[in-house]
Enzyme design. Structure first.
Site, short mmCIF file in Angstrom:
data_model
loop_
_atom_site.label_atom_id
_atom_site.label_comp_id
_atom_site.label_asym_id
_atom_site.label_seq_id
_atom_site.Cartn_x
_atom_site.Cartn_y
_atom_site.Cartn_z
N ASP A 1 32.93 27.23 33.04
CA ASP A 1 32.48 28.17 34.08
C ASP A 1 31.29 27.65 34.87
O ASP A 1 30.41 28.41 35.27
CB ASP A 1 32.12 29.52 33.42
CG ASP A 1 32.00 30.65 34.44
OD1 ASP A 1 32.61 30.53 35.52
OD2 ASP A 1 31.29 31.63 34.17
N CYS B 1 52.17 48.38 35.70
CA CYS B 1 50.86 48.96 35.37
C CYS B 1 49.82 48.68 36.46
O CYS B 1 49.72 47.56 36.95
CB CYS B 1 50.37 48.40 34.04
SG CYS B 1 48.75 49.01 33.53
N CYS C 1 37.69 47.46 34.23
CA CYS C 1 39.08 47.02 34.42
C CYS C 1 39.65 46.37 33.16
O CYS C 1 40.87 46.27 33.01
CB CYS C 1 39.20 46.09 35.63
SG CYS C 1 38.42 44.49 35.44
#
Length: 313
Positions: free
Chosen positions: A131, A188, A241
């Site tokens: 990252d 979904c 989320c």
């Protein structure tokens, strides 16, 4: 293809403690690269200009490592069973930032894996990423079969959900490659519908300008009052989320003790955090991802939810 070395890498990665490992052939990302350019053109990266500056390398890692042949993709699960309160007097910190800095933990394991690879292939060259570099981590992880990119733009796996840190070793040797996994999001839309600020402009498309994680971590300016009022007590990152994703019902507690929460960060009182001096902040968040927001940004985030609370009374 070097099947012996491929098997060794996968076996050693699991031995070191990685939850998942896969290998993919390196090549320019044509489809994903086009999507990235469209995303940048729409300004959905907000003021993260570093994404714009390094877009060519993101799309084609060969521009930065011409002799590269393969990418070893790893994932380390970080789920900890922490219940975060909805008490308006308390602040929320994203689960990934409640413990030690994942950059340090994952990179140490990744370096150990690379050192082991070098023992069997002394002449190989590699670049390690956690990252930090211009690497489209989730794209490569999906291509390597670690999971699929969900509608909330996170990598999701069947066995660990989306609570995963990713890392890569780009190597100049050919290895046997894995195949991508099918996308199991189906119809979904829980993540999109649950986002407090409406940051998802479409399935698989996130507008960082409205994302609580971006606003509380990367953003350096003032927080728009209209958005701050929807933070739901989040002061560093946001897990909404992910919390609503059905696949995260299969998550299991991580084996990496460094990811377990510091006691002071479990449902901390807003007033106590506001009373921290800059020195206190540095001490409390030593070796923590929260330091990325810096003291001023941390205070700004707290004040945003405090102001929102005041306006409601």
């Amino acid at each position: 293809m070097n099947s012996g070395l491929t098997h060794f890498i996968k076996s050693k990665a699991k031995e070191i403690g990685f939850s998942k490992v896969g290998i993919v052939r390196i090549e320019p990302l044509e489809i994903e690269g086009k999507r990235l350019l469209e995303w940048l053109e729409r300004g959905y990266h907000a003021d993260m200009e570093w994404m714009n500056r390094n877009k060519e390398i993101r799309i084609n890692p060969l521009a930065n490592f011409p002799t590269a042949k393969s990418i070893v993709c790893v994932a380390l699960d970080y789920f900890t069973p922490v219940e975060q309160t909805d008490d308006s007097n308390c602040a929320k910190i994203s689960r990934y930032a409640l413990g030690e800095d994942y950059h340090i933990i994952v990179m140490e394991k990744l370096q150990t894996l690379f050192d082991e690879i070098k023992k069997l292939a002394p002449s190989c060259q590699g670049k390690l990423y956690v990252d930090t570099g211009a690497v489209m981590e989730k794209v490569w992880a999906a291509r390597a079969g670690l999971g699929w990119i969900g509608k909330n733009t996170n990598l999701i796996s069947k066995d660990f959900g989306s609570w995963l840190f990713l890392g890569e070793i780009i190597l100049d040797i050919e290895l046997e490659c894995d195949v991508p996994m099918k996308n199991y999001c189906g119809k979904c839309r829980a993540c999109i519908e649950a986002c407090p600020t409406g940051a998802f402009v479409d399935e698989y498309v996130l507008d960082a300008n409205r994302c609580i994680s971006y606003l509380t971590i990367e953003h350096r300016g003032e927080i728009p009052e209209e958005l701050g009022a929807k933070f739901q007590q989040w002061i560093f990152g946001c897990d909404v989320c992910q919390n609503v994703c059905p696949w995260n019902r299969f998550a299991r507690p991580t084996q990496e003790r460094g990811f377990y929460p510091r006691n002071q960060l479990i449902n901390p009182k807003i007033t106590e955090l506001l009373s921290l001096s800059e020195k206190d902040f540095s001490s409390l968040f030593k070796n923590s991802p929260v330091k990325r927001a810096k003291f001023q940004g941390f205070r700004r985030n707290l004040e945003a939810i405090q102001n929102s609370k005041s306006n409601k009374t």
